[in-house]
Design a protein around this motif. Structure first.
Motif, PDB file in Angstrom:
ATOM      1  N   THR A 254       0.862  -1.166   0.000  1.00  0.00           N
ATOM      2  CA  THR A 254       0.000   0.000   0.000  1.00  0.00           C
ATOM      3  C   THR A 254       0.909   1.229   0.000  1.00  0.00           C
ATOM      4  OG1 THR A 254      -0.087   0.136   2.420  1.00  0.00           O
ATOM      5  CG2 THR A 254      -1.701  -1.296   1.335  1.00  0.00           C
ATOM      6  N   ASP A 255       0.347   2.397   0.322  1.00  0.00           N
ATOM      7  CA  ASP A 255       1.171   3.609   0.341  1.00  0.00           C
ATOM      8  C   ASP A 255       1.753   3.903   1.724  1.00  0.00           C
ATOM      9  OD1 ASP A 255      -1.097   4.268   1.703  1.00  0.00           O
ATOM     10  OD2 ASP A 255      -1.642   5.994   0.463  1.00  0.00           O
ATOM     11  N   LYS A 256       1.641   2.958   2.660  1.00  0.00           N
ATOM     12  CA  LYS A 256       2.048   3.205   4.042  1.00  0.00           C
ATOM     13  C   LYS A 256       3.550   3.413   4.206  1.00  0.00           C
ATOM     14  CE  LYS A 256      -2.098   2.772   5.796  1.00  0.00           C
ATOM     15  NZ  LYS A 256      -2.809   3.916   6.396  1.00  0.00           N
ATOM     16  N   MET A 257       4.362   2.818   3.327  1.00  0.00           N
ATOM     17  CA  MET A 257       5.812   2.936   3.462  1.00  0.00           C
ATOM     18  C   MET A 257       6.416   3.953   2.503  1.00  0.00           C
ATOM     19  SD  MET A 257       7.007  -1.003   4.182  1.00  0.00           S
ATOM     20  CE  MET A 257       6.143  -1.670   2.752  1.00  0.00           C
ATOM     21  N   GLN A 258       5.578   4.573   1.697  1.00  0.00           N
ATOM     22  CA  GLN A 258       6.091   5.561   0.752  1.00  0.00           C
ATOM     23  C   GLN A 258       6.605   6.789   1.496  1.00  0.00           C
ATOM     24  OE1 GLN A 258       3.226   6.469  -2.292  1.00  0.00           O
ATOM     25  NE2 GLN A 258       3.009   4.343  -2.939  1.00  0.00           N
ATOM     26  N   GLY A 259       7.683   7.359   0.992  1.00  0.00           N
ATOM     27  CA  GLY A 259       8.251   8.553   1.603  1.00  0.00           C
ATOM     28  C   GLY A 259       9.300   8.258   2.653  1.00  0.00           C
ATOM     29  N   ASP A 260       9.426   6.996   3.077  1.00  0.00           N
ATOM     30  CA  ASP A 260      10.448   6.627   4.061  1.00  0.00           C
ATOM     31  C   ASP A 260      11.775   6.451   3.320  1.00  0.00           C
ATOM     32  OD1 ASP A 260      12.100   5.289   5.976  1.00  0.00           O
ATOM     33  OD2 ASP A 260      10.299   4.620   7.020  1.00  0.00           O
ATOM     34  N   PRO A 261      12.842   7.174   3.713  1.00  0.00           N
ATOM     35  CA  PRO A 261      14.120   7.065   3.000  1.00  0.00           C
ATOM     36  C   PRO A 261      14.807   5.721   3.213  1.00  0.00           C
ATOM     37  CG  PRO A 261      14.367   8.416   4.967  1.00  0.00           C
ATOM     38  CD  PRO A 261      12.898   8.151   4.814  1.00  0.00           C
ATOM     39  N   ARG A 262      14.387   4.969   4.217  1.00  0.00           N
ATOM     40  CA  ARG A 262      14.986   3.662   4.464  1.00  0.00           C
ATOM     41  C   ARG A 262      14.458   2.619   3.468  1.00  0.00           C
ATOM     42  NH1 ARG A 262      13.279   3.346  10.655  1.00  0.00           N
ATOM     43  NH2 ARG A 262      11.346   3.944   9.584  1.00  0.00           N
TER      44      ARG A 262
END
Length: 238
Positions: free
Chosen positions: A158-166
């Motif tokens: 889903t989009d829950k992990m989007q935007g995390d640089p890791r």
């Protein structure tokens, strides 16, 4: 684990298959049908998929589904209230026939793995394993499907992990304890991978799966994540 990126031709073929299966949203289906009307080559792709799926349906004898069919599917995939087309597929197809459910799941394999045409094998192989990975707050991070017969792994985040640089890494939680690293995954787009060797064998035995977030450029040891574990879920047979 080897990534198998989709080519433009495979994406176009997948869209044609999804249109044939009627699993697109209303807006997506309207756009795809408009394209089929303007693009003879794409229209032929849709017709080819109609014929392939038609053969599946023609060879299936009707059978009344058991009362626990949909509760079982919902409990495994969490699809009942999910608005995304990829998950609504499990509920839309196979209405009115348990046998048709089997054919529809075969169609999922066609869409997910994008195979070349093959001759159907009569032997029944290992059962596909599926999992829904959830975050600590209960949100769904991704769904997963694994075919032990081929080693093919399909991930739909889903989009829950989007935007995390890791970088998310997938792990297997083994029945006897301990974990085993599968590898880095894409947390922002659907992907498919081929598992081989020890990881392939362990994936067929694992009780759960989990995702840790690791620093870019860093690969943890195979038996211990270094970053925080942010999502997990139980593997179940479907």
């Amino acid at each position: 684990m080897s990534d198998l990126p989709l080519t433009p031709a495979e994406d176009e073929d997948a869209l044609a298959a999804e249109l044939s299966l009627r699993v697109l949203s209303e807006a997506e289906e309207a756009a795809a049908r408009a394209r089929a009307g303007a693009d003879p080559a794409f229209a032929r792709r849709v017709e080819d998929w109609d014929e392939r799926f038609g053969v599946l349906a023609d060879e299936i004898a009707p059978a009344a589904p058991g009362q626990m069919v949909w509760p079982r599917v919902d409990s495994v995939t969490g699809a009942a209230n999910d608005p995304r087309p990829a998950l609504r597929f499990w509920r839309r197809w196979a209405v009115g026939s348990t046998a048709l459910l089997a054919a529809s799941l075969a169609a999922v394999v066609f869409l997910v793995l994008r195979p070349e045409p093959v001759t159907p094998a009569p032997a029944v192989g290992p059962i596909t394993r599926v999992a829904t990975l959830t975050l600590e707050d209960g949100g769904v991070a991704m769904t997963l499907a694994y075919d032990p017969a081929t080693g093919e792994l399909y991930l739909a985040p889903t989009d829950k992990m989007q935007g995390d640089p890791r970088v998310p890494h997938l792990w297997l939680l083994l029945p006897e304890g301990g974990v085993r690293l599968v590898g880095a995954i894409d947390g922002s787009a659907t992907s498919r991978h081929t598992l081989s060797g020890v990881v392939h064998d362990l994936a067929g035995q694992a009780a759960q799966v989990a995702v840790s977030m690791e620093q870019p450029g860093h690969t943890p040891e195979v038996d211990s994540p270094d970053g925080p574990v942010v999502a997990s879920g139980s593997l179940q047979q479907l």
